[in-house]
Design an enzyme around this catalytic site. Sequence first.
Site, PDB file in Angstrom:
ATOM      1  N   ASP A  90     -22.671  17.787  35.798  1.00 12.62           N
ATOM      2  CA  ASP A  90     -22.956  16.698  36.720  1.00 12.62           C
ATOM      3  C   ASP A  90     -24.455  16.415  36.640  1.00 12.62           C
ATOM      4  OD1 ASP A  90     -24.208  18.636  38.144  1.00 12.62           O
ATOM      5  OD2 ASP A  90     -22.987  18.449  39.943  1.00 12.62           O
ATOM      6  N   ASP A 263     -12.383  18.464  39.360  1.00 18.52           N
ATOM      7  CA  ASP A 263     -13.106  19.729  39.505  1.00 18.52           C
ATOM      8  C   ASP A 263     -13.117  20.034  40.997  1.00 18.52           C
ATOM      9  OD1 ASP A 263     -15.348  17.651  40.094  1.00 18.52           O
ATOM     10  OD2 ASP A 263     -16.160  19.552  40.754  1.00 18.52           O
ATOM     11  N   CYS A 301       4.623  34.214  40.063  1.00 14.75           N
ATOM     12  CA  CYS A 301       3.338  33.875  39.427  1.00 14.75           C
ATOM     13  C   CYS A 301       3.056  34.874  38.313  1.00 14.75           C
ATOM     14  CB  CYS A 301       2.212  33.898  40.458  1.00 14.75           C
ATOM     15  SG  CYS A 301       0.581  33.598  39.727  1.00 14.75           S
ATOM     16  N   CYS A 303       0.073  35.456  36.925  1.00  9.08           N
ATOM     17  CA  CYS A 303      -1.332  35.860  36.802  1.00  9.08           C
ATOM     18  C   CYS A 303      -1.440  37.378  36.889  1.00  9.08           C
ATOM     19  CB  CYS A 303      -2.197  35.172  37.852  1.00  9.08           C
ATOM     20  SG  CYS A 303      -2.282  36.007  39.442  1.00  9.08           S
ATOM     21  N   CYS A 306      -0.950  38.949  40.408  1.00  5.12           N
ATOM     22  CA  CYS A 306       0.424  38.980  40.910  1.00  5.12           C
ATOM     23  C   CYS A 306       1.295  39.959  40.125  1.00  5.12           C
ATOM     24  CB  CYS A 306       1.031  37.583  40.882  1.00  5.12           C
ATOM     25  SG  CYS A 306       0.310  36.531  42.167  1.00  5.12           S
ATOM     26  N   HIS A 332      -6.035  34.476  40.920  1.00  8.26           N
ATOM     27  CA  HIS A 332      -4.740  33.866  41.244  1.00  8.26           C
ATOM     28  C   HIS A 332      -4.900  32.372  41.570  1.00  8.26           C
ATOM     29  CE1 HIS A 332      -0.893  32.945  43.096  1.00  8.26           C
ATOM     30  NE2 HIS A 332      -1.609  32.365  44.046  1.00  8.26           N
TER      31      HIS A 332
HETATM   32 ZN   LIG Z   1      -0.829  34.958  40.923  1.00  6.98          ZN
END
Ligand SMILES: [Zn+2]
Length: 385
Positions: A90, A263, A301, A303, A306, A332
Amino acid sequence: MFELLKTDSATQARLGRLVTVHGVVDTPVFMPVGTQGSVKALDPRELEEMGTQILLGNSYHLYLRPGLDIIREAGGLHRFINWPKPLLTDSGGFQVFSLAKIRKIQAHGVEFRSHLDGSLLFLGPKEAMEIQRALGSDIAMVFDDCPAHTATPRELRAAVDRTLRWAAECREQPRAPGQMVFGIVQGGGQAALREECAKALTSLRLDGYAIGGVSVGEAEAEMMKAVEYTTPFLPADQPRYAMGLGTPAQLVELVARGVDMFDCVLPTRVARNGTAFTRRGTLSIKGAACKRDWGPIEEGCACFACLRFSRAYLRHLLNVDEILGLRMVSLHNSHLFLKVMEEMRAHLEAGTFAKFRRGFIANYVPSRRVLAARKDGPFSAEETR
Ligand SMILES: [Zn+2]
């Protein structure tokens, strides 16, 4: 440089491809925010593993620290932070108008005092482009005047005039090799001003266009309107970027309104308060309800947080201020934002986006507290956007 691959038949959602010097970005895309050259609490390997295509860097912060001489010596921001993929920077306008202590707006920029040590500095179109050239970002943003959502019609008018003048000035500045420059549409919540600003900006033939002056503390309905007032006047064959937005449900709604790039600091900011985003809204991991909750943050999930840890354990980590706790919630949350974008791209490809949108929105319960956290944006020195 931007290829519009498909427009959804039922909504205004778009599937596209943006080709930059450091690689291709599939849109719609979410850009994690690396304010100070790092996404808070996450490392680049994690960002790559969760499918990050492009990162955002903040000119204002990097200009103050470590300073351009260090970044030039490193060979630009990509090399300094060792991120080989695309970067968007930016211009610093948003920070100058929201963070800096004292300021005097002049014809060619803004005189302000650093929020760190009070030193007197000047930033305008010329300086902002010079900083972004030194950073060597793939996409540079023009230096704009971003007024608060409480601005009077007269102030909004002045901000649009200045934004247009400064955009024209930015366009004439030297750039890093292959660097694209995006314009920023201002105009607050006024349809006529948004239209005028968008039309005048697009006549400058920049490489893409952002919708600015959103995420400045306005209500969600006003934010959606500001976007709706703007997109009809942006060229279909160029990328559109909504700055500083939003929650997962807002991203889905904004994609449906024809926005391609986003963003937002929310995934990492709310993680530091122990709040996780899920497909059903937000969840306070720190809350007593998670004390004996042996399930993951979100069922299904993929990730690392998780797959590996329970809510009860993460709650404990957060309550004793263990770094791993906020790292895992940040991971996460960022993973969820990126996956939602990935799913939207897949549904656009398959022609099932409208159905996905309906299902997602029906399932998602927005949290007032989280929407309010967005309002801290302009006033938080540690993290902006
Ligand atoms: Zn997760």
